[in-house]
Write an enzyme that holds these catalytic residues in place. Structure first.
Site, PDB file in Angstrom:
ATOM      1  N   SER A 153     -22.180 -60.351 -17.984  1.00  0.00           N
ATOM      2  CA  SER A 153     -21.430 -60.395 -16.635  1.00  0.00           C
ATOM      3  C   SER A 153     -20.428 -61.563 -16.892  1.00  0.00           C
ATOM      4  O   SER A 153     -20.802 -62.683 -17.489  1.00  0.00           O
ATOM      5  CB  SER A 153     -22.302 -60.536 -15.559  1.00  0.00           C
TER       6      SER A 153
HETATM    7  N1  SAH Z   1     -27.586 -59.262 -16.713  1.00  0.00           N
HETATM    8  C1  SAH Z   1     -26.933 -58.897 -18.307  1.00  0.00           C
HETATM    9  C2  SAH Z   1     -25.643 -58.097 -17.899  1.00  0.00           C
HETATM   10  C3  SAH Z   1     -26.256 -56.593 -17.820  1.00  0.00           C
HETATM   11  S1  SAH Z   1     -25.059 -55.396 -17.928  1.00  0.00           S
HETATM   12  C4  SAH Z   1     -26.411 -60.240 -18.863  1.00  0.00           C
HETATM   13  O1  SAH Z   1     -26.611 -61.310 -18.547  1.00  0.00           O
HETATM   14  O2  SAH Z   1     -25.949 -59.999 -20.113  1.00  0.00           O
HETATM   15  C5  SAH Z   1     -26.006 -53.846 -17.373  1.00  0.00           C
HETATM   16  C6  SAH Z   1     -27.394 -53.620 -18.167  1.00  0.00           C
HETATM   17  O3  SAH Z   1     -28.161 -52.809 -17.235  1.00  0.00           O
HETATM   18  C7  SAH Z   1     -27.115 -53.140 -19.468  1.00  0.00           C
HETATM   19  O4  SAH Z   1     -27.920 -53.442 -20.432  1.00  0.00           O
HETATM   20  C8  SAH Z   1     -27.790 -51.544 -19.156  1.00  0.00           C
HETATM   21  O5  SAH Z   1     -28.292 -51.010 -20.184  1.00  0.00           O
HETATM   22  C9  SAH Z   1     -28.740 -51.876 -18.402  1.00  0.00           C
HETATM   23  N2  SAH Z   1     -29.308 -50.639 -17.209  1.00  0.00           N
HETATM   24  C10 SAH Z   1     -28.547 -49.728 -16.675  1.00  0.00           C
HETATM   25  N3  SAH Z   1     -29.425 -48.898 -16.246  1.00  0.00           N
HETATM   26  C11 SAH Z   1     -30.507 -49.334 -16.337  1.00  0.00           C
HETATM   27  C12 SAH Z   1     -31.959 -48.727 -15.703  1.00  0.00           C
HETATM   28  N4  SAH Z   1     -32.118 -47.501 -15.119  1.00  0.00           N
HETATM   29  N5  SAH Z   1     -32.908 -49.870 -16.025  1.00  0.00           N
HETATM   30  C13 SAH Z   1     -32.763 -50.694 -16.794  1.00  0.00           C
HETATM   31  N6  SAH Z   1     -31.512 -51.274 -17.478  1.00  0.00           N
HETATM   32  C14 SAH Z   1     -30.904 -50.718 -17.182  1.00  0.00           C
END
Ligand code: SAH
Length: 282
Positions: free
Chosen positions: A124
């Site tokens: 993000s």
């Molecule tokens: N907070 C992160 C950005 C996250 S991007 C950072 O600082 O880099 C969103 C993430 O959510 C992705 O890695 C994706 O794999 C995860 N995601 C999506 N659906 C999910 C679920 N049901 N359970 C766990 N993770 C999930």
């Protein structure tokens, strides 16, 4: 606090799962979590490590990215954009964002932009990270100014969890991709962040074994706040999450749990990858 207007947002007030289906979901994930442990997919940094400087590790030196000044500039920009929480700004000044992005993209690491981290996911942008963390710190914190137990759904690169680890006593972070969870855990270990537990699982069910949580942060968008996560919030607890269809406008929502229910505050338009059910393929 402004309760969310149900007429403006179809799907609200929240559709909480019935008690029976909730119990079912809890059992399912409890079994699931044991499988994950058995498969070695829970990562905890047991040995306290001394933080190692980038220079000592030979990472991205010469680009100036290991210099405090680069992060100080990023933080000044965030403050100018209206981020006021000094603890969030201090934590963001400390954590080296370039460690969490692909080596080909390190020169963009301190720009206010989201960047690809593989598997179609993104880290993000700093402004959104800062605003979500400042929202999470609203309400009661300990006298030392720390949050208690925090659950993050969507580890991704691990950047937001690393900052959270400065602001909370304990962080549990969950990603559906084992590869991302494994890589993030390795980085936490290298950075000496011993108060983060990284778990590969479908985070839509939360972590019933570790619940309840003082704070929950979700970094992938669901159509409604997942009922299991609502249930795993302590009274007085706050959850911050993007809500909406992945290809439409999403809103950042702050949910506060009270003794007798939840308050919803709809804050600003955001754009996140979708919250997807089930473990990822890698
Ligand atoms: N907070 C992160 C950005 C996250 S991007 C950072 O600082 O880099 C969103 C993430 O959510 C992705 O890695 C994706 O794999 C995860 N995601 C999506 N659906 C999910 C679920 N049901 N359970 C766990 N993770 C999930």
């Amino acid at each position: 606090m402004k309760p969310l207007d149900a007429a403006r947002r179809p799907g609200f007030p929240l559709r909480m799962p019935a008690a029976t289906s909730q119990t079912g979901a809890t059992k399912l994930i409890a079994g699931h979590a044991r499988e994950i442990d058995a498969a070695g997919l829970k990562y905890t940094q047991k040995q306290p490590q001394k933080p190692v400087s980038s220079a000592a590790k030979g990472v991205a030196t010469g680009l100036g990215l290991d210099s405090q000044a680069v992060r100080a500039r990023m933080v000044q920009k965030l403050a100018a954009q209206g981020v006021q929480d000094s603890r969030v700004l201090a934590a963001m000044e400390q954590i080296e964002r370039h460690r969490f992005v692909d080596s080909a993209l390190v020169n963009q690491a301190y720009e206010d932009t989201s960047l690809p981290i593989g598997l179609g996911q993104t880290i993000s942008k700093p402004n959104v990270v800062a605003r979500m963390l400042a929202l999470l710190r609203e309400g009661s914190v300990s006298p030392q100014g720390k949050l208690g137990r925090v659950l993050e759904i969507g580890t991704g690169s691990g950047y937001q969890a690393a900052i959270l680890a400065q602001l909370a006593r304990r962080v549990y972070t969950v990603d559906r991709y084992r590869r991302l969870a494994r890589e993030a855990a390795a980085l936490f270990h290298q950075l000496g962040l011993v108060n983060i537990t990284t778990i590969a699982a479908d985070g839509s069910y939360g972590l019933p074994d570790q619940a309840p949580f003082d704070r929950i942060i979700v970094t992938a968008a669901a159509e409604d706040p997942p009922g299991s996560l609502m249930e795993q919030l302590k009274p007085g607890g706050i959850m911050v999450l993007p809500v909406g269809q992945s290809d439409a406008v999403q809103s950042l929502i702050k949910v506060t749990r009270h003794d007798r229910g939840y308050d919803y505050e709809e804050l600003r338009p955001v754009r996140f990858v979708p919250l997807v059910e089930g473990l990822g393929s890698e």
